[in-house]
Design a protein around this motif. Structure first.
Motif, short mmCIF file in Angstrom:
data_model
loop_
_atom_site.label_atom_id
_atom_site.label_comp_id
_atom_site.label_asym_id
_atom_site.label_seq_id
_atom_site.Cartn_x
_atom_site.Cartn_y
_atom_site.Cartn_z
N ALA A 58 8.08 1.31 6.21
CA ALA A 58 8.14 1.53 4.77
C ALA A 58 6.74 1.38 4.18
O ALA A 58 5.91 0.62 4.68
CB ALA A 58 9.07 0.51 4.13
N PRO A 59 6.47 2.13 3.12
CA PRO A 59 5.19 1.97 2.43
C PRO A 59 5.06 0.54 1.88
O PRO A 59 6.06 -0.15 1.70
CB PRO A 59 5.26 2.98 1.28
CG PRO A 59 6.38 3.90 1.62
CD PRO A 59 7.30 3.14 2.51
N ALA A 60 3.84 0.11 1.62
CA ALA A 60 3.61 -1.23 1.08
C ALA A 60 4.42 -1.43 -0.20
O ALA A 60 4.48 -0.55 -1.05
CB ALA A 60 2.13 -1.43 0.80
N GLY A 61 5.10 -2.55 -0.29
CA GLY A 61 5.88 -2.86 -1.48
C GLY A 61 7.29 -2.29 -1.45
O GLY A 61 8.02 -2.37 -2.42
N HIS A 62 7.69 -1.70 -0.32
CA HIS A 62 9.02 -1.11 -0.19
C HIS A 62 9.69 -1.67 1.06
O HIS A 62 9.02 -2.13 1.98
CB HIS A 62 8.93 0.41 -0.08
CG HIS A 62 8.37 1.06 -1.29
ND1 HIS A 62 7.03 1.08 -1.57
CD2 HIS A 62 8.97 1.72 -2.30
CE1 HIS A 62 6.82 1.72 -2.70
NE2 HIS A 62 7.98 2.12 -3.17
N ASN A 63 11.00 -1.59 1.09
CA ASN A 63 11.77 -2.02 2.26
C ASN A 63 12.46 -0.81 2.86
O ASN A 63 12.97 0.04 2.14
CB ASN A 63 12.83 -3.05 1.86
CG ASN A 63 12.22 -4.32 1.34
OD1 ASN A 63 11.23 -4.79 1.87
ND2 ASN A 63 12.79 -4.87 0.29
N ALA A 64 12.49 -0.72 4.18
CA ALA A 64 13.20 0.37 4.87
C ALA A 64 14.43 -0.19 5.54
O ALA A 64 14.39 -1.25 6.16
CB ALA A 64 12.29 1.01 5.92
N ILE A 65 15.54 0.50 5.38
CA ILE A 65 16.77 0.13 6.08
C ILE A 65 17.30 1.38 6.77
O ILE A 65 16.99 2.50 6.40
CB ILE A 65 17.83 -0.46 5.12
CG1 ILE A 65 18.22 0.57 4.05
CG2 ILE A 65 17.35 -1.74 4.49
CD1 ILE A 65 19.43 0.16 3.24
N LEU A 74 13.81 1.77 0.07
CA LEU A 74 14.22 1.17 -1.19
C LEU A 74 12.98 0.74 -1.96
O LEU A 74 12.19 -0.06 -1.47
CB LEU A 74 15.12 -0.05 -0.94
CG LEU A 74 16.40 0.23 -0.12
CD1 LEU A 74 17.14 -1.07 0.11
CD2 LEU A 74 17.27 1.21 -0.85
N LYS A 75 12.83 1.27 -3.14
CA LYS A 75 11.67 0.92 -3.96
C LYS A 75 11.90 -0.44 -4.59
O LYS A 75 12.97 -0.73 -5.09
CB LYS A 75 11.45 1.96 -5.05
CG LYS A 75 11.02 3.30 -4.53
CD LYS A 75 10.73 4.26 -5.66
CE LYS A 75 10.26 5.59 -5.14
NZ LYS A 75 9.94 6.51 -6.22
N THR A 76 10.86 -1.23 -4.61
CA THR A 76 10.92 -2.52 -5.30
C THR A 76 9.94 -2.44 -6.45
O THR A 76 8.73 -2.30 -6.25
CB THR A 76 10.57 -3.68 -4.35
OG1 THR A 76 9.32 -3.40 -3.74
CG2 THR A 76 11.62 -3.86 -3.28
N GLU A 77 10.46 -2.49 -7.65
CA GLU A 77 9.59 -2.33 -8.82
C GLU A 77 9.61 -3.58 -9.66
O GLU A 77 10.46 -4.34 -9.73
CB GLU A 77 10.07 -1.15 -9.65
CG GLU A 77 9.96 0.13 -8.82
CD GLU A 77 10.37 1.35 -9.62
OE1 GLU A 77 10.27 1.36 -10.84
OE2 GLU A 77 10.78 2.30 -8.98
#
Length: 77
Positions: A58-65, A74-77
């Motif tokens: 996942a890109p930095a600041g995001h989680n991959a499932i 999943l974006k974390t904002e």
């Protein structure tokens, strides 16, 4: 019956349109052989999916499932 056999049953609801279509499809088919071929096909397909997929990062600041072999970010904002 042999002690070496295991029986698994499948139910079909004749009032359900989808189930009726399934029953029509298997009307003149060796049901046991048909189901075994479907299981074999599923096993082979899953092996290909598992071996062909690269790990997902996942890109930095995001989680991959993973869901059914598909990566979701999943974006974390």
């Amino acid at each position: 019956m042999s002690k070496n056999k295991v029986i698994k049953s499948v139910s079909f609801n004749v009032t359900n349109e989808e189930d009726r279509l399934y029953l029509e499809r298997i009307e003149n088919v060796n049901f046991s052989g048909y189901v075994k071929r479907l299981i074999e096909k599923d096993i082979r397909q899953r092996k290909v999916i598992k071996s062909d997929r690269a790990p997902v990062e996942a890109p930095a600041g995001h989680n991959a499932i993973m869901t059914k072999g598909t990566p979701l970010i999943l974006k974390t904002e």
